[in-house]
Design an enzyme around this catalytic site. Structure first.
Site, short mmCIF file in Angstrom:
data_model
loop_
_atom_site.label_atom_id
_atom_site.label_comp_id
_atom_site.label_asym_id
_atom_site.label_seq_id
_atom_site.Cartn_x
_atom_site.Cartn_y
_atom_site.Cartn_z
N TYR A 146 48.42 46.69 33.36
CA TYR A 146 47.23 47.31 32.75
C TYR A 146 47.15 48.79 33.16
CZ TYR A 146 42.11 48.25 32.83
OH TYR A 146 40.87 48.80 32.71
N ASP A 231 44.03 38.99 39.60
CA ASP A 231 42.98 39.43 38.68
C ASP A 231 42.98 38.43 37.53
OD1 ASP A 231 41.58 40.61 36.59
OD2 ASP A 231 42.18 42.64 37.12
N ILE A 233 40.72 38.00 35.07
CA ILE A 233 39.69 38.43 34.12
C ILE A 233 39.84 37.73 32.75
CG2 ILE A 233 40.98 40.50 33.40
CD1 ILE A 233 38.34 42.01 33.22
N LYS A 276 35.67 40.03 29.41
CA LYS A 276 36.59 39.51 28.38
C LYS A 276 36.17 38.13 27.91
CE LYS A 276 38.89 43.17 29.50
NZ LYS A 276 38.92 44.38 28.69
C1 LIG Z 1 43.53 43.18 33.95
C2 LIG Z 1 42.22 43.94 33.88
N1 LIG Z 1 41.54 44.14 35.01
C3 LIG Z 1 40.39 44.82 35.00
C4 LIG Z 1 39.86 45.32 33.84
C5 LIG Z 1 38.55 46.06 33.88
O1 LIG Z 1 37.52 45.22 33.44
P1 LIG Z 1 35.96 45.44 33.67
O2 LIG Z 1 35.39 45.81 32.34
O3 LIG Z 1 35.42 44.13 34.14
O4 LIG Z 1 35.79 46.50 34.68
C6 LIG Z 1 40.54 45.12 32.62
C7 LIG Z 1 40.02 45.66 31.37
O5 LIG Z 1 40.67 45.77 30.37
C8 LIG Z 1 41.74 44.40 32.65
O6 LIG Z 1 42.43 44.15 31.54
#
Ligand SMILES: Cc1ncc(COP(=O)(O)O)c(C=O)c1O
Length: 457
Positions: A146, A231, A233, A276
């Site tokens: 990312y 992570d 998410i 997400k």
């Molecule tokens: C792998 C990953 N980590 C962290 C984030 C950041 O997310 P947040 O909106 O919760 O700060 C993203 C956002 O695209 C992501 O894809």
């Protein structure tokens, strides 16, 4: 005297990356069906807009919650306005850990006392870097990763990222030699390795990690006596088999780590957010989960720099506490994502473009356009990216912005727009690919087929 500090101006933020530049170009000329039908379509933003109606109808059914009233109709406005405990609302922490467990099929449970609330995954990841590593120490990250991680992990903490080079030969899976190589590379650069950070499911690959990869990672951090940050998410954004397996599940399964208080448990930390899975990036809700009391304590102190507002916690504790709702939301959202992903992949196929076959998660596909490169180089990848941005008017993210080791890959998002917009994007891409493939990169030909004048940068 310089206006800004060297910290503020140092380029580890990564603002010059094509990932952010593409967004800037999009802002100058955003597509709108009525007002700007020839504008740039945003395919560089991992947002889920497919299930808003489900959240909105829950709000309609629960007007007290949105009106800051308790179940008996009494206003709790003042209470919420004054609340500022950086440990967060207990009811919200409980609802959040239950939701995290539900996404993992209740195969693992999470203790609300081990969760630290943060304003999204962005501060959660930075906080972990701040707590676990000194300036100049390193975390190993599998590529592609990312693009925001350069900013989130390195910029303010001074932590270094050393890539674990993954390749298309095995669908970018992590291997033991790649891990060892990255570790050696860090040593060569005189960097002490403090841990490995992975995203599972992966952004940008759109794939879940296999059990063998997760076991490999556990073995590696056990052997090297370092941390693992997972992570997760996108853990609820998985729509095809194989399903999502959390690192927490693997930890629980392993006989060699049976005792929850074995040091390895203390060195594995999970990051989560509702940006997400619930499609709420604007609400800024995230968390760190760690079994390690010392890490939880330090991260809780840090969390005062990015707390989740109390009205958001109140609203979401009621929403996530409604188990009937969360169950139907998770399953309906997955169905919609699956349908959308299929539509997108079939659109790509019609354009003669392939993507990673193992794609089963996320809000994007990892798309292979190497056949459209004029040479097998990152310069050619940038050339192609510019053409797609300015001529085809699609903002997509080149693999180089994700530190991919092979040119020709792009991340394309499919859930932040309507079906009609996605169809139009696919139509534009198909015309472009056909023109390119026929050996003509001439903008005139592309202009004719796309039906709007091209700007060549
Ligand atoms: C792998 C990953 N980590 C962290 C984030 C950041 O997310 P947040 O909106 O919760 O700060 C993203 C956002 O695209 C992501 O894809």
């Amino acid at each position: 005297m310089k206006l800004l500090s060297t910290k503020a101006t140092c380029n580890s933020h990564g603002q010059d990356s094509s990932y952010f530049l593409g967004w800037q170009e999009y802002e100058k000329n955003p597509y709108d069906e009525v007002l700007n039908p020839e504008g740039i379509i945003q395919m560089g933003l991992a947002e889920n807009q497919l299930s808003f109606d489900l959240l909105e109808s829950w709000l309609d059914r629960n007007p007290n919650v949105a009106g800051f009233k308790s179940n008996d109709g009494k206003s709790i406005f003042r209470e919420l306005a004054l609340f500022q405990d950086y440990h967060g609302l207990p009811s919200f922490k409980k609802a959040l850990v239950d939701f995290m467990a539900e996404i993992r099929g209740n195969k693992v449970t999470f203790d609300p006392n081990h969760i630290v609330l943060t304003a999204g995954s962005t501060p959660a990841n930075e906080t972990l870097m701040f707590c676990l590593a000194e300036k100049g120490e390193a975390f190993l990250l599998p590529t592609p990763y990312y693009p925001g991680f350069d900013r989130d992990l390195k910029w303010r903490t001074g932590v270094e990222i050393v890539p674990i080079q993954c390749t298309s030969s095995n669908n970018f899976q992590i291997t033991e030699p790649a891990l060892q190589l990255a570790y050696q590379e860090a040593k060569k650069r005189n960097l002490r390795v403090k841990g490995v950070l992975v995203t599972n499911p992966s952004n940008p690959l759109g794939t879940t990690m296999s059990r063998s990869e997760l076991n490999l990672l556990i073995d590696f951090i056990k052997d090297k006596n370092i941390h693992l940050i997972s992570d997760e998410i996108y853990s609820g954004t998985v729509y095809s088999s194989p399903g999502f397996v959390s690192v927490m599940e693997i930890l629980k399964e392993r006989n060699d780590l049976e005792d929850c208080h074995a040091p390895v448990w203390d060195r594995v930390h999970v990051v989560y957010s509702l940006s997400k899975d619930l499609g709420l990036p604007g609400f800024r809700v995230g968390a760190i989960y760690s079994q390690n009391d010392v890490v939880v304590e330090a991260a809780t102190k840090m969390s005062s720099f990015g707390l989740v507002s109390s009205q958001t916690q109140y609203l979401l504790s009621a929403m996530l506490g409604d188990k009937k709702f969360t169950k139907s939301y998770i399953s309906e959202n997955q169905k919609r994502l699956k349908r959308r992903q299929r539509m997108f992949v079939s659109g790509l196929q019609k354009a003669g473009i392939g993507c990673l076959k193992t794609n089963n998660a996320g809000l994007f596909c990892w798309v292979d356009m190497s056949h459209l490169l004029h040479s097998n180089t990152f310069e050619a990848e940038m050339e192609l990216w510019k053409k797609i941005l300015y001529e085809v008017r699609l903002n997509i993210s080149p693999g180089s912005s994700c530190h991919c080791a092979e040119p020709g890959w792009f991340r394309m998002c499919f859930a932040n727009m309507s079906e009609d917009t996605l169809n139009l994007a696919m139509k534009r891409l198909k015309a472009f690919a056909a023109a390119e493939f026929n050996g003509s990169s001439c903008s005139k030909k592309v202009t004719l087929q796309l039906g709007f004048p091209a700007i060549v940068s």
